[in-house]
Enzyme design. Sequence first.
Site, PDB file in Angstrom:
ATOM      1  N   LEU A 512     -23.661  13.269  17.312  1.00 37.81           N
ATOM      2  CA  LEU A 512     -22.238  13.375  17.645  1.00 37.81           C
ATOM      3  C   LEU A 512     -21.623  14.583  16.958  1.00 37.81           C
ATOM      4  O   LEU A 512     -20.658  15.150  17.423  1.00 37.81           O
ATOM      5  CB  LEU A 512     -21.491  12.120  17.193  1.00 37.81           C
ATOM      6  CG  LEU A 512     -21.864  10.811  17.888  1.00 37.81           C
ATOM      7  CD1 LEU A 512     -21.195   9.634  17.197  1.00 37.81           C
ATOM      8  CD2 LEU A 512     -21.422  10.864  19.347  1.00 37.81           C
ATOM      9  N   GLY A 513     -22.176  14.948  15.820  1.00 36.38           N
ATOM     10  CA  GLY A 513     -21.613  16.085  15.103  1.00 36.38           C
ATOM     11  C   GLY A 513     -22.332  16.248  13.788  1.00 36.38           C
ATOM     12  O   GLY A 513     -23.152  15.417  13.409  1.00 36.38           O
ATOM     13  N   GLY A 516     -20.627  19.063   6.377  1.00 36.57           N
ATOM     14  CA  GLY A 516     -21.144  19.329   5.048  1.00 36.57           C
ATOM     15  C   GLY A 516     -21.998  18.190   4.520  1.00 36.57           C
ATOM     16  O   GLY A 516     -23.002  18.394   3.858  1.00 36.57           O
ATOM     17  N   PHE A 517     -21.609  16.978   4.853  1.00 43.05           N
ATOM     18  CA  PHE A 517     -22.301  15.809   4.325  1.00 43.05           C
ATOM     19  C   PHE A 517     -23.645  15.598   4.994  1.00 43.05           C
ATOM     20  O   PHE A 517     -24.613  15.205   4.369  1.00 43.05           O
ATOM     21  CB  PHE A 517     -21.408  14.586   4.510  1.00 43.05           C
ATOM     22  CG  PHE A 517     -22.058  13.282   4.125  1.00 43.05           C
ATOM     23  CD1 PHE A 517     -21.967  12.814   2.832  1.00 43.05           C
ATOM     24  CD2 PHE A 517     -22.762  12.534   5.053  1.00 43.05           C
ATOM     25  CE1 PHE A 517     -22.567  11.619   2.471  1.00 43.05           C
ATOM     26  CE2 PHE A 517     -23.367  11.339   4.701  1.00 43.05           C
ATOM     27  CZ  PHE A 517     -23.258  10.883   3.402  1.00 43.05           C
ATOM     28  N   VAL A 520     -24.070  13.133  12.113  1.00 40.53           N
ATOM     29  CA  VAL A 520     -23.575  11.855  12.619  1.00 40.53           C
ATOM     30  C   VAL A 520     -24.179  11.598  13.991  1.00 40.53           C
ATOM     31  O   VAL A 520     -24.123  12.450  14.870  1.00 40.53           O
ATOM     32  CB  VAL A 520     -22.034  11.851  12.711  1.00 40.53           C
ATOM     33  CG1 VAL A 520     -21.551  10.478  13.145  1.00 40.53           C
ATOM     34  CG2 VAL A 520     -21.413  12.240  11.387  1.00 40.53           C
ATOM     35  N   ASP A 630      -8.111  13.963   1.891  1.00 39.81           N
ATOM     36  CA  ASP A 630      -8.655  14.865   2.910  1.00 39.81           C
ATOM     37  C   ASP A 630      -8.084  14.502   4.284  1.00 39.81           C
ATOM     38  O   ASP A 630      -8.805  14.355   5.260  1.00 39.81           O
ATOM     39  CB  ASP A 630     -10.184  14.808   2.904  1.00 39.81           C
ATOM     40  CG  ASP A 630     -10.811  16.091   3.468  1.00 39.81           C
ATOM     41  OD1 ASP A 630     -10.062  17.077   3.641  1.00 39.81           O
ATOM     42  OD2 ASP A 630     -12.016  16.082   3.737  1.00 39.81           O
TER      43      ASP A 630
END
Length: 828
Positions: A512-513, A516-517, A520, A630
Amino acid sequence: MILSKRFVIYSFLCSLYLHFVICSSNTHHNDSFLITCGEANPLKMEDGRVFESDLGNTHVTISPISHTFVSNSEMGLPKILSSARVFTTSSIYTFSTKKIGRHWLRLHFYPVKNTRFDLNSAVFSVEANGITLIHEFSFFRGNQSDPVFKEYVIEVTGSNSGKLVLGLLPWDNSIAFVNGIEILSVPDQLLSSKVIPIPLGVAHELPVRVGFETVYRVNMGGSSLSPKNDSLWRKWGLDKSFLINPAAVRNVSVNPSAIRFHDGVVSNDIAPNLVYATAEEMADANVNEQRFNISWRFEVEQGFGYFIRLHFCDIVGSRLHDLVFNVYINNQSAIESLDVSHRAKGLFTAYFVDFFTNVSMGSDNILVQVGPNHLTGYLPTALLNGLEIMKMSNPSDSLDGRLGMNLDSTDIKKTKSKRMMFVIFSCLGGLFVIVLLLLASFVFYLCLCHKKKPKEDESLGWSALPTYVGSSGSKFSSNTFASMTVLHSLSQMISFSEVREATRNFDRNLLLGSGGFGKVYKGVLENGLVVAIKRGNPRSQQGLVEFKTEIEMLSKLRHKHLVSLIGYCEELNEMILVYEYMAGGPLRRHLYGSNLPSLTWKQRIEILIGAAKGLHYLHTGVSETIIHRDVKTTNILLDENLDAKVADFGLSKFGPSLNQTHVSTAVKGSFGYLDPEYFRRQQLTEKSDVYSFGVVMLEVLCARPAINPSLPREQVNIAEWAMNWQKKGELEKIMDPVLVGSVNLESLRIYGETAEKCLNENGNQRPSMGDVLWNLEYALQFQGACSGDGGDADSMTGISDIPDRIPDVESVDMETISDLESNGTTRD
Ligand SMILES: *[C@@H]1O[C@H](CO)[C@@H](O)[C@H](O)[C@H]1NC(C)=O
Ligand SMILES: *[C@@H]1O[C@H](CO)[C@@H](O)[C@H](O)[C@H]1NC(C)=O
Ligand SMILES: *[C@@H]1O[C@H](CO)[C@@H](O)[C@H](O)[C@H]1NC(C)=O
Ligand SMILES: *[C@@H]1O[C@H](CO)[C@@H](O)[C@H](O)[C@H]1NC(C)=O
Ligand SMILES: *[C@@H]1O[C@H](CO)[C@@H](O)[C@H](O)[C@H]1NC(C)=O
Ligand SMILES: *[C@@H]1O[C@H](CO)[C@@H](O)[C@H](O)[C@H]1NC(C)=O
Ligand SMILES: *[C@@H]1O[C@H](CO)[C@@H](O)[C@H](O)[C@H]1NC(C)=O
């Protein structure tokens, strides 16, 4: 709703299974798919082949089915380029192949002119059976106006269940498209011979599971050949432009019907006789004592391995063993004293030989040379009839070097830091330098503190979270976060095998995307629940802290307007979070940079009300205040009914306790949304979220990014720019053009004033989220009172002039500053 989705997925899987069962039973057939995308009827090509529509073909499926097509009959273009299928979300074509083994995959791309989409600015990636073919390609950015034709060799294995899965993945908010797809079985003997490594070594088989991309296919000394001249529909180009010294060569040719193929070893499928019937040889070959090579130079992308096939045929000698010469690749001997007629077992007989070479960093070409042998008694000439160069996929399964650079980028970041400073100065002014200096000094300070009082840190746990002071919340200390055992009761622990099952082993087509982490994926759990699965990059220390924070926060929180955490997995060093799936995706995608229908003013206010409720709950609804830190349009997610939920709690912190006014902490957040007071004083209160929310309100109103470095200086930062207009009372002049005429002015006035208050320099004077919520509801009443919302949902006008890459700046840390930098440089 869920039931019907589940049904669709099950029936989809069942149909795939059936295809597998049917198709694996007859493995002796060759595959041939000729597909025209976006065209309803079969298309007869100029070369006589008939391309079928991509819909209604039982062996081809497209998923999801949310796509559309465009067409245009521009003059002078091949028919295959007159239509395209356009995808607004990551989509896959699945081809059920009859044969296991290598397949040619040929793709046609051309930005068909049409009124609905600007295909020139589409940015997208293409993958096939797990191999990245194209990474973030765009016609506009590549300064490309000609049609793009790509040819690959992709392996279909039993483990892909005899399927070739082609993924078209739009970048962020962009779209993807394709005009035509050809798939053809590669005959088994075509790539089965051994390859000789250069520098010379032991010949070996080609590795399996490697993808190939044809980069050059050249007919030396002859004319270019169209697919119609080739039994396997390949194209052959001219060699003149690759010659280093064209004056040193001359072309030779014989009647193609004179060419012989030695029984079974070399066939017409290796290369057509038209290739072997022509060659380049040394000019003035009859002059003795020639001392030069014919040299061709081919530009290639560095950092890949290349498969090189040379085609030879002795069409100049009058008897066997007359023609003997040397072959060099990259200045190194490839074949010493090649006796063509001996190897081919005859004059006018086709022969080929395969090489493999690594093109290392720092070199960007492959040099192929043929030259006379030093031995006397042979014809003083050398020739080459044909050449093919294929790029081989790298260990990260990519054929596009730009991908590797986005991945393991720690080294690149270091070397980039100087350019980074420059870009920061030039696009955003000195502001960020202050942030950098603050960060640097603060990190230094934290390190000092950290060394001094490690014991204190260790003693903090979930039950003992009275106050957060200074270092305890720093991004380097993970001890402050709740022990996992407390959390087990709150969120489900999910096994890695279930996660893998749910995402079809992290199928890229379900991506899905990524951020930085980590990445997904969309997935379906064993119980049928559709979920979003966030898989952290394993090595990131910061990721671990955010992972734990997210579990800690979300396990405590349950609210209609907060994205719920369904479970998590920390087996095998994995950091995986499983959330409810939000079908509508991030709010930003509905505002700009995509082709989703524009939101009406009423919808926009309702979405903000949802998000404000979520934040209000965070600030006041739980025993300790939670500061999100955030808040931005990519962290507000929408479900299928456009109900908003706040997501991404990785940076969240507990707010000040009763006898404190603020929490001191490292500055984190996202450029453009950061509360200036917070980063000046490093003191965090819930009013920092209110500031960010004010920025979100402006973004929703104006449908542009919070920071857009490509705009003139005074417009770069939305907060600065929009507040100038608000102070003049002319906010309606900068609102999203699609809203013009449909917004109640009283509603807009209340909205503008609320945003202005949120953006107050002084945190104490900003409203609470509760006040913001109240004001938004008030603004909604005015809009509701005026007749309907009248917005034209189909209008695309607000999107046309948005740059193709919208800077997506994440947390303020080194990693994301380099993101900004790379976006900044691609823009100029
Ligand atoms: C498949 O292709 C090979 C090589 O081109 C050919 O020899 C064979 O006859 C083909 N098989 C079928 C069933 O078309
Ligand atoms: C793009 O192509 C045009 C014409 O082909 C050329 O004038 C222009 O300089 C190119 N721009 C870049 C950035 O390469
Ligand atoms: C090419 O590079 C790969 C990986 O670095 C290595 O395994 C292989 O031996 C190299 N081959 C040659 C011919 O240099
Ligand atoms: C071969 O060379 C001759 C003269 O140099 C030229 O006229 C002819 O077009 C060439 N043929 C091909 C196929 O390039
Ligand atoms: C290649 O095919 C085209 C028809 O598509 C034909 O006109 C042409 O003569 C062929 N080329 C050669 C060299 O035979
Ligand atoms: C081959 O040698 C030439 C001349 O020495 C040099 O310019 C060229 O870079 C070399 N090419 C490669 C691929 O090593
Ligand atoms: C041909 O090229 C090879 C490799 O670059 C070089 O070693 C050789 O000397 C060249 N031969 C002549 C005759 O220039």
